[in-house]
Design a protein around this motif. Structure first.
Motif, PDB file in Angstrom:
ATOM      1  N   ILE A  32       0.851  -1.198   0.000  1.00 35.03           N
ATOM      2  CA  ILE A  32       0.000   0.000   0.000  1.00 35.03           C
ATOM      3  C   ILE A  32       0.886   1.246   0.000  1.00 35.03           C
ATOM      4  CG2 ILE A  32      -1.832   1.223   1.285  1.00 35.03           C
ATOM      5  CD1 ILE A  32      -2.421  -1.508   2.658  1.00 35.03           C
ATOM      6  N   PRO A  33       0.512   2.289  -0.779  1.00 36.61           N
ATOM      7  CA  PRO A  33       1.277   3.540  -0.696  1.00 36.61           C
ATOM      8  C   PRO A  33       1.324   4.015   0.770  1.00 36.61           C
ATOM      9  CG  PRO A  33      -0.259   3.632  -2.532  1.00 36.61           C
ATOM     10  CD  PRO A  33      -0.589   2.386  -1.750  1.00 36.61           C
ATOM     11  N   LYS A  34       2.518   4.380   1.213  1.00 33.75           N
ATOM     12  CA  LYS A  34       2.767   4.690   2.625  1.00 33.75           C
ATOM     13  C   LYS A  34       1.825   5.748   3.199  1.00 33.75           C
ATOM     14  CE  LYS A  34       6.830   5.418   5.434  1.00 33.75           C
ATOM     15  NZ  LYS A  34       8.219   5.819   5.448  1.00 33.75           N
ATOM     16  N   GLU A  35       1.670   6.871   2.486  1.00 33.74           N
ATOM     17  CA  GLU A  35       0.844   7.964   3.031  1.00 33.74           C
ATOM     18  C   GLU A  35      -0.651   7.652   2.963  1.00 33.74           C
ATOM     19  OE1 GLU A  35       2.100   9.800   5.012  1.00 33.74           O
ATOM     20  OE2 GLU A  35       4.172  10.015   4.378  1.00 33.74           O
ATOM     21  N   LEU A  36      -1.057   6.801   2.040  1.00 32.06           N
ATOM     22  CA  LEU A  36      -2.462   6.375   2.002  1.00 32.06           C
ATOM     23  C   LEU A  36      -2.763   5.539   3.250  1.00 32.06           C
ATOM     24  CD1 LEU A  36      -5.189   6.098   0.538  1.00 32.06           C
ATOM     25  CD2 LEU A  36      -4.262   4.060  -0.597  1.00 32.06           C
ATOM     26  N   LEU A  37      -1.851   4.623   3.568  1.00 33.96           N
ATOM     27  CA  LEU A  37      -2.023   3.786   4.758  1.00 33.96           C
ATOM     28  C   LEU A  37      -2.028   4.643   6.026  1.00 33.96           C
ATOM     29  CD1 LEU A  37      -2.233   0.919   5.920  1.00 33.96           C
ATOM     30  CD2 LEU A  37       0.278   0.806   5.896  1.00 33.96           C
ATOM     31  N   TYR A  38      -1.101   5.603   6.085  1.00 37.13           N
ATOM     32  CA  TYR A  38      -1.036   6.499   7.246  1.00 37.13           C
ATOM     33  C   TYR A  38      -2.355   7.271   7.413  1.00 37.13           C
ATOM     34  CZ  TYR A  38       0.447  10.273  10.351  1.00 37.13           C
ATOM     35  OH  TYR A  38       0.535  11.156  11.405  1.00 37.13           O
ATOM     36  N   ALA A  39      -2.894   7.799   6.304  1.00 39.25           N
ATOM     37  CA  ALA A  39      -4.142   8.585   6.353  1.00 39.25           C
ATOM     38  C   ALA A  39      -5.301   7.739   6.881  1.00 39.25           C
ATOM     39  CB  ALA A  39      -4.466   9.118   4.958  1.00 39.25           C
ATOM     40  N   LYS A  40      -5.385   6.507   6.420  1.00 39.16           N
ATOM     41  CA  LYS A  40      -6.477   5.621   6.879  1.00 39.16           C
ATOM     42  C   LYS A  40      -6.308   5.261   8.356  1.00 39.16           C
ATOM     43  CE  LYS A  40      -7.869   3.987   2.401  1.00 39.16           C
ATOM     44  NZ  LYS A  40      -8.353   2.888   1.589  1.00 39.16           N
ATOM     45  N   ARG A  41      -5.064   5.109   8.775  1.00 37.78           N
ATOM     46  CA  ARG A  41      -4.805   4.842  10.198  1.00 37.78           C
ATOM     47  C   ARG A  41      -5.194   6.046  11.052  1.00 37.78           C
ATOM     48  NH1 ARG A  41       1.070   1.785   9.335  1.00 37.78           N
ATOM     49  NH2 ARG A  41       0.193  -0.326   9.248  1.00 37.78           N
ATOM     50  N   MET A  42      -4.910   7.247  10.561  1.00 34.29           N
ATOM     51  CA  MET A  42      -5.294   8.465  11.290  1.00 34.29           C
ATOM     52  C   MET A  42      -6.807   8.514  11.492  1.00 34.29           C
ATOM     53  SD  MET A  42      -2.803  10.585  12.284  1.00 34.29           S
ATOM     54  CE  MET A  42      -3.628  12.181  12.401  1.00 34.29           C
ATOM     55  N   THR A  43      -7.556   8.235  10.432  1.00 29.97           N
ATOM     56  CA  THR A  43      -9.021   8.246  10.522  1.00 29.97           C
ATOM     57  C   THR A  43      -9.507   7.187  11.514  1.00 29.97           C
ATOM     58  OG1 THR A  43      -9.345   9.153   8.306  1.00 29.97           O
ATOM     59  CG2 THR A  43     -11.151   7.856   9.185  1.00 29.97           C
ATOM     60  N   ALA A  44      -8.955   5.983  11.419  1.00 30.17           N
ATOM     61  CA  ALA A  44      -9.387   4.890  12.304  1.00 30.17           C
ATOM     62  C   ALA A  44      -9.112   5.228  13.774  1.00 30.17           C
ATOM     63  CB  ALA A  44      -8.678   3.591  11.912  1.00 30.17           C
ATOM     64  N   VAL A  45      -7.932   5.761  14.053  1.00 33.37           N
ATOM     65  CA  VAL A  45      -7.580   6.083  15.444  1.00 33.37           C
ATOM     66  C   VAL A  45      -8.416   7.263  15.949  1.00 33.37           C
ATOM     67  CG1 VAL A  45      -5.719   6.866  16.989  1.00 33.37           C
ATOM     68  CG2 VAL A  45      -5.289   5.023  15.350  1.00 33.37           C
ATOM     69  N   LEU A  46      -8.648   8.263  15.099  1.00 33.72           N
ATOM     70  CA  LEU A  46      -9.504   9.393  15.500  1.00 33.72           C
ATOM     71  C   LEU A  46     -10.905   8.883  15.853  1.00 33.72           C
ATOM     72  CD1 LEU A  46     -10.110  12.462  15.815  1.00 33.72           C
ATOM     73  CD2 LEU A  46     -10.748  12.461  13.393  1.00 33.72           C
ATOM     74  N   ASN A  47     -11.458   8.012  15.007  1.00 34.75           N
ATOM     75  CA  ASN A  47     -12.815   7.498  15.238  1.00 34.75           C
ATOM     76  C   ASN A  47     -12.914   6.712  16.539  1.00 34.75           C
ATOM     77  OD1 ASN A  47     -13.689   8.695  12.895  1.00 34.75           O
ATOM     78  ND2 ASN A  47     -13.538   6.835  11.666  1.00 34.75           N
ATOM     79  N   GLU A  48     -11.831   6.051  16.898  1.00 33.15           N
ATOM     80  CA  GLU A  48     -11.777   5.291  18.146  1.00 33.15           C
ATOM     81  C   GLU A  48     -11.623   6.227  19.348  1.00 33.15           C
ATOM     82  OE1 GLU A  48      -8.483   2.264  18.945  1.00 33.15           O
ATOM     83  OE2 GLU A  48      -9.312   1.650  16.997  1.00 33.15           O
ATOM     84  N   PHE A  49     -10.711   7.182  19.202  1.00 38.05           N
ATOM     85  CA  PHE A  49     -10.328   8.061  20.310  1.00 38.05           C
ATOM     86  C   PHE A  49     -11.376   9.142  20.596  1.00 38.05           C
ATOM     87  CE2 PHE A  49      -7.829  11.861  21.776  1.00 38.05           C
ATOM     88  CZ  PHE A  49      -7.411  11.353  23.005  1.00 38.05           C
ATOM     89  N   GLU A  50     -11.928   9.715  19.524  1.00 37.78           N
ATOM     90  CA  GLU A  50     -12.881  10.840  19.657  1.00 37.78           C
ATOM     91  C   GLU A  50     -13.957  10.685  18.582  1.00 37.78           C
ATOM     92  OE1 GLU A  50     -14.207  13.245  21.836  1.00 37.78           O
ATOM     93  OE2 GLU A  50     -12.089  13.633  22.204  1.00 37.78           O
ATOM     94  N   PRO A  51     -14.902   9.730  18.785  1.00 30.39           N
ATOM     95  CA  PRO A  51     -15.862   9.417  17.715  1.00 30.39           C
ATOM     96  C   PRO A  51     -16.788  10.568  17.310  1.00 30.39           C
ATOM     97  CG  PRO A  51     -16.271   8.069  19.682  1.00 30.39           C
ATOM     98  CD  PRO A  51     -15.063   8.891  19.962  1.00 30.39           C
ATOM     99  N   ASP A  52     -17.104  11.479  18.241  1.00 29.98           N
ATOM    100  CA  ASP A  52     -18.046  12.572  17.914  1.00 29.98           C
ATOM    101  C   ASP A  52     -17.308  13.861  17.630  1.00 29.98           C
ATOM    102  OD1 ASP A  52     -20.245  10.866  18.359  1.00 29.98           O
ATOM    103  OD2 ASP A  52     -20.023  11.173  20.525  1.00 29.98           O
TER     104      ASP A  52
END
Length: 195
Positions: A32-52
C-alpha cells in the motif's frame, strides 16, 4: 452537496493524492502507498479516540501527511535546524494541498480555514481540536510505527522521543497510549521514559 457527501468526496480526493506515493508499506499481505495507509490509520484512530468530532477535524486527520513525499527530509540539512525547517515547511505544504482539494469539493472558506489552522498545529494545548489531532498523531505513531522504530535506534534516542511525544499529549491521550499493546522491550522503554 450534503455534508456527508462532501466529506466522502474529500476523503476520496485525499486518498487519490496519497495513492501517488512511490513509497510503499506491506500491511496484512498487501503493498500500500505509505501515506495512504497512514491517512487511513489516522481516521481509524480518531474514530476510536474521539468518535463525535467535527467535520474539520475528520478532514484534517485524513490529510495530515498529504503528499508528504514531495518534500523529502533529505532536501534539508540533516541536523536539528534542518529538521525543524522541514517540519514547518511540510505543515504549510499540507495546508495548501488540503485547501486546494477542499475548495474543489465546494467547502466554504470558514471550514477550509479551520482545517488549515489545525494542520498548522496552532494553539497546541490551548485549542481542543489541535490537541486531539496531536493526541491522534502520537497514538498512530505508538500503535503502528513505534515497534519498527525500536530496532532502528538506540535506547537513549527512543526514550528521548517517547518523552517528547508524552509531553505533547493530553492526559486523555496518555491514558489511551497506556492501553496499547507493546512488546516487552517497547513497554520497558516507555516505563523508563515516564520515570
Amino acid at each position: 452537496m450534503e455534508a456527508s457527501q462532501r466529506l466522502t468526496k474529500a476523503f476520496e480526493l485525499f486518498d487519490a493524492a496519497n495513492s501517488e506515493d512511490p513509497n510503499t508499506e506491506v500491511f496484512q499481505g498487501k503493498t500500500i502507498p505509505k501515506e495512504l495507509l497512514y491517512a487511513k490509520r489516522m481516521t481509524a484512530v480518531l474514530n476510536e479516540f474521539e468518535p463525535d468530532t467535527s467535520e474539520a477535524l475528520q478532514l484534517t486527520a485524513r490529510c495530515q501527511h498529504i503528499c508528504r513525499w514531495e518534500i523529502p527530509r533529505e532536501s534539508y540539512e540533516m541536523n536539528r535546524v534542518g529538521y525543524l525547517q522541514w517540519r514547518q515547511n511540510l505543515k504549510k505544504f499540507h495546508a495548501k494541498k488540503a485547501s486546494e482539494i477542499l475548495n474543489k469539493v465546494g467547502y466554504e472558506e470558514e471550514l477550509i480555514e479551520r482545517v488549515r489552522f489545525l494542520l498548522l498545529k496552532k494553539k497546541l494545548k490551548r485549542d481542543e481540536e489541535t490537541q486531539t489531532l496531536e493526541d491522534v498523531i502520537c497514538l498512530v505513531f505508538l500503535k503502528y510505527y513505534y515497534a519498527p522504530f525500536l530496532v532502528k535506534h538506540d535506547d537513549d534516542k527512543i526514550i528521548s522521543i517517547l518523552q517528547k511525544t508524552w509531553r505533547k499529549m493530553s492526559e486523555k491521550g496518555q491514558q489511551a497510549a497506556l492501553q496499547l499493546d507493546f512488546s516487552g522491550k517497547g513497554k520497558g522503554l516507555i516505563a523508563k521514559a515516564l520515570e
